[in-house]
Design a protein around this motif. Structure first.
Motif, short mmCIF file in Angstrom:
data_model
loop_
_atom_site.label_atom_id
_atom_site.label_comp_id
_atom_site.label_asym_id
_atom_site.label_seq_id
_atom_site.Cartn_x
_atom_site.Cartn_y
_atom_site.Cartn_z
N GLY A 31 15.66 -3.53 17.64
CA GLY A 31 14.95 -4.40 18.57
C GLY A 31 15.45 -4.15 19.98
N LYS A 32 14.59 -4.37 20.97
CA LYS A 32 14.96 -4.12 22.36
C LYS A 32 14.55 -5.29 23.23
N ILE A 33 15.49 -5.76 24.06
CA ILE A 33 15.19 -6.77 25.07
C ILE A 33 15.68 -6.19 26.40
N GLN A 34 14.74 -6.03 27.36
CA GLN A 34 15.05 -5.37 28.62
C GLN A 34 14.46 -6.14 29.79
N SER A 35 15.22 -6.20 30.89
CA SER A 35 14.78 -6.93 32.08
C SER A 35 15.33 -6.26 33.32
N VAL A 36 14.53 -6.27 34.37
CA VAL A 36 14.99 -5.78 35.66
C VAL A 36 15.84 -6.85 36.34
N GLY A 37 15.46 -8.12 36.18
CA GLY A 37 16.05 -9.20 36.95
C GLY A 37 17.23 -9.92 36.35
N GLY A 38 17.66 -9.63 35.17
CA GLY A 38 18.80 -10.31 34.56
C GLY A 38 18.43 -10.92 33.22
#
Length: 160
Positions: A31-38
């Protein structure tokens, strides 16, 4: 509260911040959880399971849980046919990482920060079997017990 399940190659992606408050967080099986902002994940007395998963942000990353499992996320670098390095796409990555937990298991895990990593653990920090805790800046581990680090050391980029 519920336990959030992000597994079997599922993705959560955001250009802004991701804030999760749940009783548990299961980000296993790629699974992947990705964010630019935090990213902030707070399961308080529950478990954050990132076995073979990816939690990545270009901003600050905060994890709060009784147990944090970041196992089986380390891989030796590989290259494609043109010699370009292929990203691992597993582990915990962020600009500044703060983990507050009783126990952190980073066995054969990858925990990378570009600026700083702070781990506050009241039980045990395991970093065995090629586990990597690395920072472009500083690493602080506040644990009343010694870090169990039988095969790999925690590495930072500060002068000693």
């Amino acid at each position: 509260m519920i336990t959030l399940q992000v597994k079997s190659k599922a993705n959560i992606v955001s250009e802004s911040e991701i804030n999760i408050k749940a009783s548990g967080f299961n980000n296993s099986e790629e699974g992947k959880i990705q964010s630019v902002g935090g990213i902030s994940i707070d399961v308080n007395t529950g478990t954050i399971n990132n076995d073979k998963g990816l939690i990545r942000t270009g901003g600050n990353l905060t994890l709060t849980a009784k147990e944090v499992n970041n196992t089986n996320t380390f891989a030796e670098p590989t290259k494609d046919n043109n010699g370009v390095e292929i990203p691992n796409n597993k582990g915990i990555e962020g600009k500044n990482i703060t983990i507050t937990t009783t126990n952190l298991d980073n066995t054969t895990g990858s925990l990378l920060s570009s600026e700083s990593t702070v781990i506050v653990a009241n039980g045990e920090v395991k970093n065995n079997g090629k586990g990597v805790i690395s920072s472009g800046g500083s690493i602080t581990i506040k644990d009343p017990n010694a870090i169990e680090d039988t095969e790999q050391t925690a590495k930072d980029n500060t002068d000693t």
